[in-house]
Structure formats: C-alpha cells, structure tokens
Design an enzyme around this catalytic site. Structure first.
Site, short mmCIF file in Angstrom:
data_model
loop_
_atom_site.label_atom_id
_atom_site.label_comp_id
_atom_site.label_asym_id
_atom_site.label_seq_id
_atom_site.Cartn_x
_atom_site.Cartn_y
_atom_site.Cartn_z
N CYS A 232 -0.57 4.33 2.22
CA CYS A 232 -0.62 4.27 3.70
C CYS A 232 -0.21 2.86 4.13
O CYS A 232 0.93 2.47 3.92
CB CYS A 232 -1.99 4.69 4.24
SG CYS A 232 -3.40 3.99 3.39
N SER A 233 -1.11 2.11 4.73
CA SER A 233 -0.73 0.76 5.15
C SER A 233 -1.92 -0.19 5.09
O SER A 233 -2.12 -1.01 5.97
CB SER A 233 -0.15 0.79 6.57
OG SER A 233 -1.08 1.37 7.46
N CYS A 234 -2.75 -0.06 4.03
CA CYS A 234 -3.91 -0.94 3.88
C CYS A 234 -3.45 -2.40 3.86
O CYS A 234 -2.48 -2.75 3.20
CB CYS A 234 -4.65 -0.61 2.58
SG CYS A 234 -5.33 1.07 2.58
N CYS B 225 0.88 -1.17 0.00
CA CYS B 225 0.00 0.00 0.00
C CYS B 225 0.92 1.21 0.00
O CYS B 225 1.49 1.56 1.03
CB CYS B 225 -0.91 0.01 1.22
SG CYS B 225 -1.85 1.55 1.37
#
Lengths: 96, 212
Positions: free
Chosen positions: B114-116, B111
């Site tokens: 962000c940090s999906c 991702c």
C-alpha cells in the site's frame, strides 16, 4: 499462538505459500522463498483479523526477514550481496 | 480526499465533492455513528499528520549526526528518542524504526502492498511513493530507481530494500555528507531532504563543499 516468539535472529525460515482470503500482509514475491530472520519487531495484533472487524487477538510475533535479491528475482542484475527485507508474521513462516 | 488519488489532483469546490471525498465523509459519519471515534479525534489525527513535514525528520537526523548518544537511543528506541525532541507519535499501533545507512550499506524504503510511511514524523508521503511504478520497481530494480533519482551506488555497497509490509514505519538515517564537520545542527538539518529519508537519494551536499 502465544506472545512468545519461536524464531531468533539468524534463524533460516521459509515463507509459506498460501493465499487466504482477507487482509494478509505477506507479499507474493517472497512466498516459498527462504530467508534469514534479522530481528523480532515485536508482537502485533493480527491484520488478517483486524482488517475484517476482528480483535486481532491473539497477537502475532512479527519478524524482519532478509532475502538475497538474486533468490527472489530471476535475472536480478545487482551485486549478490543486495537484499530485500520484508516484515512477516510468525504464522507465515516455517523453519528451513 | 485528494490524497487518495494518484497522479494529479483535482481542485474541489464545496458544491461538488469528488467520489473519494464523498466516500471519506460517509466512512467518517459511520465511524462516529457507531461510536468508534469522535469528530474531535478525527480532527486531531488529521492535524498531527498535517503539522508534520520532512523538516521534522530532518531535525531528528541532524541531531543524530551531531549527538552520538542521541543516535544510539534513536536506533534502539525511536519512539522515545523522537519524543525527547517533542515529537509525540500518536499511533500506538505502529512502531517507528530507523535504518542507518553506512559506507557499506544503503537502505531504501518502499511499501509494496500500500503506502505505509512514517507520516507521524514526516507528514504525507510524496505521490510517487504511492505509485504502482515505484512500489514494484523499488524491490525489483532498486539501483535503477535510485539512479533515476541521481544516486549511483558502487557495486561493493550492499543495497537493502526494506518493504514496509506490516506495523513498522521506517525512517532512513542517511549518511552525513563529507566536509560538513563545521556545520551547526540547524545547517545540517537543511541538507536532509525528504527523499534521503526514504533512501532514494543521499542528503544534499552543501554548496561550499560541492564547489570546493
């Protein structure tokens, strides 16, 4: 915009070059790049509205679009068949 | 919350909350004050994520390896398929999607924005998944990143990097290691490590097979 998707898998699309203020989810590295629609993921509330307290409506079709890595990165050293896939909302895409 | 910080974690004692812990508490208090969610709902969401771990994803992968019908359902409708195994995915705003590695194609998930991550099934992502280094290098030099994890892929295999930019949460269905025909579903699940479901590695090779 409606709930009906205008692109089909296999369609060639170009990602818009834009930098609107707010919570948009299109990464810079594919802006202006031409790719191929792989799938329609579904219809989702628009993060550009949701991220700022809005309703996210009307919902927007979301597509997985694939780009040859060699078209995205100058000097990509891997094989030509390598791809990067990005989920892009319909209003960021133009036919190409 | 230590989860927000990257790199190293600071132990927190109740007397002195970190900046991020204070911020999280303030946001939670505001959400409750505005009636957007209840403390119970927040606790329930925390409990769901904290109760899930890569072992849950591994069970799903192993089931797909041994049951072709389940695999078909998993690829077509992941939410319903994992529900068959008792995994209810509470977040209706995101969709689980499954990417199948084959002998011709290898998927790697990142991702970049962000940090999906499929937290509802795998729990919290590893710290490196949230690092700027991984998030930038995974798209620019995926083969280099995988090599650092010990996975060298042949040139004729297509590497497909999936950038999880929006509402889809991607789980890689790794290839079943060769020589595992005799293993039970439970034994197979033990071969499925977290990193193989992100795509930076392949599953473990059973020792008996590796030393044969």
């Amino acid at each position: 915009m409606s709930d009906s998707a205008i692109y089909q898998p296999g369609d060639t699309v170009r990602v818009r070059v834009d930098s609107p203020p707010g919570h948009y989810r299109t990464p810079d590295y594919v802006k202006g790049k031409t790719g191929r629609v792989v799938a329609l993921c579904g219809v989702f509330r628009n993060p550009e509205s949701l991220g700022h307290g809005g309703s996210g409506l009307p919902a927007k079709p979301l597509y997985t679009v694939e780009f040859p890595q060699a078209d995205v990165w100058d000097g990509y050293t891997g094989p030509e068949s390598d791809k990067v896939l990005v989920d892009v909302y319909e209003h960021w895409l133009d036919p190409a | 919350m230590s989860d927000v910080q990257e790199g190293h974690e600071h132990p927190e004692d109740s007397a002195e909350l970190s900046y991020y812990a204070q911020r999280a508490q303030a946001i939670e208090a505001l959400l409750e004050e505005k009636g957007l969610c209840t403390p119970e709902e927040v606790q329930q969401a925390v409990n769901t994520v904290e109760s899930r771990s890569p072992a849950d994803g591994a069970r799903v992968v192993a089931r797909a390896w041994v049951d072709p019908g389940f695999k078909q359902r998993l690829l077509a409708d992941p939410r319903s398929a994992v529900e068959e195994m008792g995994y209810i995915l509470p977040d209706a705003n995101t969709q689980l999607a499954v990417l199948e590695n084959t002998e011709d194609v290898h998927y790697l998930v990142v991702c970049t924005l962000c940090s999906c991550y499929p937290r509802n099934l795998l729990g919290r992502p590893p710290d490196w998944y949230k690092s700027l280094a991984y998030r930038s290098r995974a798209v620019i030099d995926p083969r280099g990143v995988m090599a650092e994890f010990g996975l060298e892929l042949p040139g004729e295999m297509e590497v497909r990097v999936m950038d999880s930019t929006a509402d889809m949460r991607y789980l890689v269905l790794p290839r079943r290691p060769a020589g595992t025909e005799g293993l039970s579903e439970e034994a197979l699940a033990r071969l499925v490590n977290r990193d193989s479901m992100i795509g930076v590695t392949d599953p473990f090779i059973p020792q008996a097979v590796a030393s044969a």
